[in-house]
Scaffold this motif. Structure first.
Motif, PDB file in Angstrom:
ATOM      1  N   LEU A  40      37.578  41.870  40.891  1.00 48.00           N
ATOM      2  CA  LEU A  40      36.607  42.773  41.458  1.00 48.00           C
ATOM      3  C   LEU A  40      36.833  43.421  42.855  1.00 48.00           C
ATOM      4  O   LEU A  40      37.256  42.567  43.485  1.00 48.00           O
ATOM      5  CB  LEU A  40      35.341  41.811  41.557  1.00 48.00           C
ATOM      6  CG  LEU A  40      34.081  42.144  42.070  1.00 48.00           C
ATOM      7  CD1 LEU A  40      33.530  43.315  41.106  1.00 48.00           C
ATOM      8  CD2 LEU A  40      33.077  40.991  41.862  1.00 48.00           C
ATOM      9  N   ASP A  42      36.317  44.054  46.353  1.00 50.00           N
ATOM     10  CA  ASP A  42      35.463  43.376  47.421  1.00 50.00           C
ATOM     11  C   ASP A  42      35.841  43.901  48.855  1.00 50.00           C
ATOM     12  O   ASP A  42      35.243  43.469  49.685  1.00 50.00           O
ATOM     13  CB  ASP A  42      34.942  42.321  47.175  1.00 50.00           C
ATOM     14  CG  ASP A  42      36.588  41.182  47.493  1.00 50.00           C
ATOM     15  OD1 ASP A  42      37.390  41.903  47.603  1.00 50.00           O
ATOM     16  OD2 ASP A  42      36.205  39.821  47.351  1.00 50.00           O
ATOM     17  N   GLU A  64      29.163  42.142  39.188  1.00 49.85           N
ATOM     18  CA  GLU A  64      29.749  40.649  39.382  1.00 49.85           C
ATOM     19  C   GLU A  64      29.485  39.858  37.993  1.00 49.85           C
ATOM     20  O   GLU A  64      30.396  39.005  37.471  1.00 49.85           O
ATOM     21  CB  GLU A  64      28.896  39.999  40.611  1.00 49.85           C
ATOM     22  CG  GLU A  64      29.173  38.503  40.696  1.00 49.85           C
ATOM     23  CD  GLU A  64      30.376  38.267  41.330  1.00 49.85           C
ATOM     24  OE1 GLU A  64      31.412  37.569  40.859  1.00 49.85           O
ATOM     25  OE2 GLU A  64      30.891  39.081  42.241  1.00 49.85           O
ATOM     26  N   GLN A  68      32.625  38.414  35.962  1.00 49.19           N
ATOM     27  CA  GLN A  68      32.664  36.729  35.510  1.00 49.19           C
ATOM     28  C   GLN A  68      32.732  36.786  33.801  1.00 49.19           C
ATOM     29  O   GLN A  68      33.462  35.974  33.583  1.00 49.19           O
ATOM     30  CB  GLN A  68      31.359  36.183  36.131  1.00 49.19           C
ATOM     31  CG  GLN A  68      31.111  36.055  37.202  1.00 49.19           C
ATOM     32  CD  GLN A  68      32.076  35.107  38.119  1.00 49.19           C
ATOM     33  OE1 GLN A  68      32.522  34.181  37.435  1.00 49.19           O
ATOM     34  NE2 GLN A  68      32.023  35.054  39.433  1.00 49.19           N
ATOM     35  N   GLY A 114      25.460  36.720  37.524  1.00 51.59           N
ATOM     36  CA  GLY A 114      26.452  37.000  38.327  1.00 51.59           C
ATOM     37  C   GLY A 114      26.430  36.408  39.850  1.00 51.59           C
ATOM     38  O   GLY A 114      27.650  35.737  40.323  1.00 51.59           O
ATOM     39  N   SER A 115      25.416  36.252  40.310  1.00 53.26           N
ATOM     40  CA  SER A 115      25.191  35.537  41.638  1.00 53.26           C
ATOM     41  C   SER A 115      25.449  34.216  41.615  1.00 53.26           C
ATOM     42  O   SER A 115      26.065  33.538  42.391  1.00 53.26           O
ATOM     43  CB  SER A 115      23.655  36.040  42.415  1.00 53.26           C
ATOM     44  OG  SER A 115      23.644  35.281  43.513  1.00 53.26           O
ATOM     45  N   LYS A 118      29.156  33.543  41.077  1.00 53.83           N
ATOM     46  CA  LYS A 118      29.810  33.965  42.318  1.00 53.83           C
ATOM     47  C   LYS A 118      29.805  32.633  43.317  1.00 53.83           C
ATOM     48  O   LYS A 118      30.764  32.216  44.293  1.00 53.83           O
ATOM     49  CB  LYS A 118      29.605  35.142  43.296  1.00 53.83           C
ATOM     50  CG  LYS A 118      30.117  35.507  44.043  1.00 53.83           C
ATOM     51  CD  LYS A 118      29.327  36.787  44.610  1.00 53.83           C
ATOM     52  CE  LYS A 118      30.295  37.461  46.168  1.00 53.83           C
ATOM     53  NZ  LYS A 118      29.778  38.697  46.345  1.00 53.83           N
TER      54      LYS A 118
END
Length: 147
Positions: A40, A42, A64, A68, A114-115, A118
């Motif tokens: 990803l 970033d 995200e 994942q 996703g959060s 993460k």
């Protein structure tokens, strides 16, 4: 994305290869064990290289979440099973890759999922660093004890 593992060039690439935050890089030409690995984006100022596909997100896809999801064992196994093996490298083309089934919940649900993962990854990384430090400390104590 591990910036320490990136390659560098003296010539500035064309702007069309400049990656955006949230893009996903997909390993589609590599050894069979690395087919389907993803990163990803970033970090800004990074350009797209060779042997990778670039996924740019639509408005209804959270990067995200997709990152994942692509990192799961079933998704990686699917990519390996649909890759074309060769002598030293395997590959999976875009047409075949587009057949990979991916269920997408609503964008709000994707963002929450996703959060969550993460944050879980960050927690795991933090505990891994602590574990590594404790192992080094133990090693030091043992060396001092048995000198």
């Amino acid at each position: 994305m591990n910036v320490a593992r990136l390659g560098f060039t003296n010539k500035k690439p064309d702007q069309k290869y400049l990656l955006n935050l949230g893009d996903i890089l997909y390993s589609n030409i590599n050894s069979l064990s690395h087919i389907g690995k993803v990163a990803l984006v970033d970090t800004t100022g990074i350009y797209h290289g060779i042997n990778l596909l670039r996924f740019q997100m639509r408005n209804d896809v959270d990067s995200e979440f997709l990152f994942q999801r692509l990192n799961t064992t079933p998704m990686k196994n699917w990519a390996v099973s649909h890759a074309n093996p060769a002598v030293s490298q395997a590959s999976i083309n875009q047409t075949e890759l587009s057949k990979q089934p991916i269920s997408l919940p609503t964008i709000t649900e994707q963002q929450k999922i996703g959060s969550f993962f993460k944050q879980l990854d960050k927690t795991i990384a933090l505990h891994q660093r602590k574990l590594d430090l404790l192992k080094e400390q133990k090693k030091g104590f043992l060396q001092k004890m048995f000198v």
